[in-house]
Enzyme design. Structure first.
Site, short mmCIF file in Angstrom:
data_model
loop_
_atom_site.label_atom_id
_atom_site.label_comp_id
_atom_site.label_asym_id
_atom_site.label_seq_id
_atom_site.Cartn_x
_atom_site.Cartn_y
_atom_site.Cartn_z
N ARG A 104 -8.23 -17.84 23.31
CA ARG A 104 -8.01 -17.40 21.93
C ARG A 104 -9.03 -16.36 21.48
O ARG A 104 -8.68 -15.38 20.82
CB ARG A 104 -8.04 -18.62 21.00
CG ARG A 104 -7.91 -18.32 19.52
CD ARG A 104 -6.82 -17.31 19.18
NE ARG A 104 -5.54 -17.61 19.77
CZ ARG A 104 -4.55 -16.74 19.88
NH1 ARG A 104 -4.73 -15.49 19.46
NH2 ARG A 104 -3.40 -17.08 20.42
N LYS A 139 -14.81 0.55 5.67
CA LYS A 139 -14.01 -0.60 5.26
C LYS A 139 -13.61 -1.40 6.50
O LYS A 139 -12.46 -1.43 6.93
CB LYS A 139 -12.78 -0.14 4.48
CG LYS A 139 -13.15 0.54 3.16
CD LYS A 139 -11.92 1.05 2.43
CE LYS A 139 -12.31 1.76 1.14
NZ LYS A 139 -11.14 2.33 0.43
N LYS A 171 -21.13 9.12 -4.21
CA LYS A 171 -19.83 8.77 -4.77
C LYS A 171 -19.90 8.71 -6.29
O LYS A 171 -20.96 8.96 -6.88
CB LYS A 171 -19.34 7.46 -4.16
CG LYS A 171 -19.31 7.49 -2.62
CD LYS A 171 -18.41 6.44 -2.04
CE LYS A 171 -16.97 6.72 -2.40
NZ LYS A 171 -16.01 6.09 -1.48
N GLU A 201 -18.46 13.11 -3.56
CA GLU A 201 -17.09 12.81 -3.96
C GLU A 201 -16.78 13.46 -5.31
O GLU A 201 -17.57 13.36 -6.25
CB GLU A 201 -16.89 11.30 -4.08
CG GLU A 201 -15.53 10.88 -4.62
CD GLU A 201 -15.43 9.38 -4.83
OE1 GLU A 201 -14.67 8.98 -5.74
OE2 GLU A 201 -16.11 8.63 -4.11
N ASP A 222 -11.04 13.21 -3.75
CA ASP A 222 -10.51 11.85 -3.89
C ASP A 222 -9.20 11.81 -4.66
O ASP A 222 -9.09 12.34 -5.78
CB ASP A 222 -11.55 10.98 -4.61
CG ASP A 222 -11.18 9.50 -4.57
OD1 ASP A 222 -10.71 9.04 -3.51
OD2 ASP A 222 -11.37 8.83 -5.59
#
Length: 297
Positions: A104, A139, A171, A201, A222
């Site tokens: 597994r 992410k 950002k 950004e 963005d």
């Protein structure tokens, strides 16, 4: 295989060992230990149930080696291979107990990494003929970033930052906290060495115009439409790297790429890519029993 997609055992063995320890718990594999005779031997084949791009095969196979250094392994389709459903990827043979115990963990790793590579390859195919490069983001699954970003490279994509120490990415919240784009870029440039790049950004063309007067290396455009991105690319005129991000799917990816941006970053390559369904088919040495295990989502 992508020539720059290197993954050394030192980088993945602690991850695999931790996964095995998590699965074994304190008492070990109760089922295999009480059901399978200690002298039973078996051959198990990794088989792709669906078509896709293979990634993480050596990582997955290391799980068997950790439990039984004497296990024998043959690779038939290594990382980077595009395979059809029903294709055998590798064959493992040896003591049945450790093969079943590692099953597994190995399948979880291989299915996850191959799913990311498959999603990346599809995205890259959508941008064929354009200069834009498909790039992943941060992410990622906590603890699995090394494996997941490797899988992106195997699929033909490129990695963005590995971590917060890998470059300056200013950002929207950084801009608010710093008191504006000019203040943020100014502070960053004053404190950084010449080898560190600065990316900022922006959400609007007005912000882009301001940034173009500052000393930045790249801009993240963005959530802009393809038409808006074309305007932005024209204004940038090669003065900095143009990255598109936000709201990009396979349906609009081609239009985004044709806008002329240099980079297209896709968070879903790592946070939402479905696994590639891979099973482990086991057969005893006597050939009197055969079972098939399908990977689960």
């Amino acid at each position: 295989m992508n020539e720059i997609a290197s993954l050394y055992p030192l980088m993945y063995e602690p991850i695999v060992r931790g996964a095995l320890e998590e699965d074994l718990g304190l008492a070990g594999d109760l089922t295999s230990d009480v059901v399978v005779p200690p002298d039973a031997v078996a051959t198990a084949s990794f088989v792709a149930r669906k078509p896709g791009c293979v990634a993480g095969l050596q990582v997955a196979l290391s799980a068997f080696r950790m439990l039984d250094p004497g296990v024998r392994m043959t690779v038939e389709n290594d990382d980077g291979s595009n395979v059809a459903g029903g294709t055998t990827l590798a064959v493992v043979s040896g003591s049945a107990r450790p093969i079943l115990t590692a099953e597994r963990t190995a399948l979880n790793i291989l299915s996850r990494m191959s799913g990311i590579a498959t999603a990346t390859r599809r995205a890259v195919e959508q941008t064929a003929g354009c200069k834009a490069r498909v790039v992943c983001t941060r992410k990622t699954t906590p603890g699995l970033r090394t494996l997941e970003k490797y899988a992106v490279r195997i699929g033909g994509g490129v990695n963005h930052r590995f971590g917060l120490d890998d470059g300056v990415m200013i950002k929207d919240n950084h801009i608010v906290a710093a008191g504006g784009i000019a203040a943020a870029v100014g502070r960053a440039r004053a404190r950084l060495g010449h080898m560190v790049k600065i990316e900022v950004e922006v959400d609007t063309l007005e912000q882009l115009d301001e940034l173009l007067t500052l000393d930045a290396d790249a801009v993240l455009l963005d959530n802009m439409s393809p038409d808006r991105l074309r305007i932005a690319v024209d204004r940038i005129a090669g003065r900095m790297i143009a990255e598109a991000s936000g709201g990009i799917t396979l349906d609009n990816l081609r239009a985004i790429a044709e806008s002329g941006v240099d980079i297209i970053s896709l968070g879903w390559l790592t946070h939402s890519a479905p696994i590639l369904d891979i099973g482990l088919d086991l057969e005893t040495s006597a050939g009197d029993a055969r079972t098939s295990c399908r990977s689960a989502a």
